[in-house]
Write an enzyme that holds these catalytic residues in place. Structure first.
Site, short mmCIF file in Angstrom:
data_model
loop_
_atom_site.label_atom_id
_atom_site.label_comp_id
_atom_site.label_asym_id
_atom_site.label_seq_id
_atom_site.Cartn_x
_atom_site.Cartn_y
_atom_site.Cartn_z
N ASP A 95 -3.40 3.68 14.26
CA ASP A 95 -2.43 4.37 12.69
C ASP A 95 -3.00 5.55 12.87
O ASP A 95 -4.26 6.36 12.94
CB ASP A 95 -2.31 3.38 11.92
CG ASP A 95 -3.41 3.39 11.38
OD1 ASP A 95 -4.88 4.66 11.76
OD2 ASP A 95 -3.78 2.57 9.96
N ARG B 23 1.10 -1.01 0.13
CA ARG B 23 -0.20 0.04 -0.04
C ARG B 23 0.69 1.22 0.70
O ARG B 23 1.64 1.74 1.26
CB ARG B 23 -0.91 0.35 1.20
CG ARG B 23 -1.71 1.38 1.16
CD ARG B 23 -2.84 0.72 2.66
NE ARG B 23 -2.79 0.94 3.17
CZ ARG B 23 -3.61 1.50 4.37
NH1 ARG B 23 -4.49 1.41 4.50
NH2 ARG B 23 -3.43 1.72 5.70
#
Length: 502
Positions: free
Chosen positions: A441, A159
């Site tokens: 996150d 990603r």
């Protein structure tokens, strides 16, 4: 064209930042910089119109794409037929080894929300991926023993960072390079052929996409990258994270633009909630969300979004992948560990029952739990493409009807605490942090700070009586800062030179 690299050259960085690799990335960036800038401006223009009162709806100019039942996406790439459990982690050496030996079908090497984008982290991740692709990723434990990920059956999917970000350590004619193209380009240049030779392929998760025009840009990037390196067109596979509310209205169109490279869609739940808040930030009180823990995947507007995602994917032969399990089982406390595993199992069984083909987890200890939950529905199958939901309307995707508008002092305190504790780790170079037995996150912290702004901006009333004011927030921040300072390690605090670039 003049390319300048300003970052410090740590050990092995020269293996990644070769003149040929930099030239390849610079060529991609130069070819698409204009379109990228135009699309980012389109985002800003659309945001202003929505703030001024424009409602979201399915696009009339692409109705023919949604109505055409004849098209479908490419077949799954090698190693992407079974995706029932995908483990996401930063691409550190330790995390990579644990991911590749966890038994998960896929390792999502996250260069985005789970990685603090310091120069050292960004390029070290590429070094680690280079080794992982070649079966050379290993970790030396404290006792001197070595664990290696050689011959791992787990498929790697990378990603990259979002289209809106830049990497200021590399510039082209004094212009900072696109962070997403740097992440994509370096990985593709060094590893595409090695992945193909090993029976896999170069696979990616695309974050933060807001429209099918942005998906078209990525498809054109893929085409050019494959042509430049002599890789067969259509070798790349990309799964798009549907984590912005505008993208939810263009799922068919996004798959259509990427159809020769598309592998599926993912329900990026945390960013999606943040996108909802950001998109409707300046609209009325009817768009104000309650405490974060009151917004679940069964909340009506979230349920509508996931049902549409499942149906759209299966209509087009793509995989529907569920969102991350945030529960983090602790080693020290059996009670918390069993509770976390039970939460994960219930969540993944619900996802599988609602038609998803696989899902994310954020900890190796819950991989088996996720796989077992999906096995109860999938059995020996690798997907359930015959599964469809009923029609979803534009109103379904934005409605908060039935959502309790409960905002509490505890919710305010949690958002402040999570934001402060996460950011303290982030500026020290750590992008994924376990806080109160949950993996946090950048996406979850975006929710925290956006909710605080939204509650303050709208003067939301707490369940305890008072409204959210600047004075109240200042008091909570001061109290949580005191807790953070009291609990911080005495040595090494604030000494790291690693900083985010953008």
């Amino acid at each position: 064209m003049t390319t300048t690299t300003r970052g410090t050259m740590h050990p092995r960085f020269d293996e990644i930042l070769t003149p040929e690799a930099i030239a390849f990335v610079a060529k991609l960036d130069s070819a698409f910089a204009g379109r990228r800038a135009e699309l980012l401006q389109t985002r800003r223009d659309r945001a202003r119109r929505i703030s001024a009162g424009e409602n979201l709806d399915f696009r009339s100019d692409t109705r023919h794409i949604r109505a055409d039942a004849s098209w479908s996406v490419a077949a799954p790439g090698p190693g992407l037929r079974d995706r029932r459990c995908e483990l996401i982690s930063p691409a550190t050496r330790s995390m990579g080894v644990h991911a590749l030996t966890s038994g998960a079908q896929v390792w999502i090497a996250d260069l985005e929300d789970a990685t603090a984008p310091s120069w050292e982290n960004v390029i070290s991740a590429q070094v680690n991926l280079y080794d992982a692709v070649r079966g050379r990723l290993d970790e030396t434990r404290e006792d001197g023993s070595t664990i290696t990920a050689e011959d791992s059956p787990t498929t790697i999917v990378v990603r990259p960072r979002g289209m809106h970000l830049c990497e200021k350590h590399i510039s082209i004619d004094s212009r900072p390079i696109s962070a997403s193209l740097l992440d994509f380009g370096l990985y593709f240049f060094h590893n595409a052929q090695a992945l193909i030779d090993g029976g896999r392929g170069p696979y990616f998760y695309l974050p933060k996409i807001e429209s099918h025009e942005e998906a078209r840009l990525w498809n054109d990037i893929f085409v050019m990258a494959q042509e430049e390196l002599g890789i067969r067109r259509g070798t790349i596979r990309a799964t798009v994270l549907v984590e912005t509310i505008t993208a939810a209205f263009e799922m068919d169109e996004i798959l259509y633009e990427l159809r020769e490279h598309a592998a599926g869609l993912n329900a990026g739940r945390w960013d999606y909630i943040f996108s909802y808040i950001r998109t409707f930030a300046h609209r009325g009180d009817e768009f104000v969300l309650p405490d974060r823990d009151h917004i679940t995947m069964t909340t009506p507007f979230m349920r509508a979004y996931t049902q549409l995602l499942v149906s759209t994917c299966h209509q087009r032969g793509a995989y529907a992948i569920g969102g991350p399990a945030a529960a983090n089982p602790t080693r020290q406390d059996d009670e918390h560990r069993h509770r976390a595993l039970a939460l994960v199992r219930a969540e993944k069984e619900r996802e599988a029952a609602e038609g998803f083909d696989g899902s994310w987890v954020a900890h190796p200890a819950v991989v088996q739990t996720c796989q077992e939950a999906y096995a109860t529905v999938l059995g020996d199958n690798t997907c359930q493409r015959d599964f469809r939901h009923g029609p979803i309307t534009a109103q379904d995707l934005v409605s908060l009807e039935g959502v309790p508008q409960t905002i509490t002092l505890g919710g305010v305190r949690t958002n402040v605490s999570v934001a402060l504790r996460y950011l303290a780790s982030w500026v020290e170079g750590t992008g994924a942090v376990a806080i109160e037995n949950l993996m946090e996150d950048a996406a979850t912290v975006e929710i925290s700070r956006a909710q605080l702004w939204q509650w303050l901006h709208h003067g939301s009333q707490l369940a305890e009586g008072p409204t959210v004011t600047r004075a109240l927030l200042d008091r909570v921040i001061e109290e949580e800062m005191a807790v953070l300072t009291r609990n911080a390690p005495r040595s090494g605090r604030g000494t790291s030179s690693r900083r985010a670039t953008c």
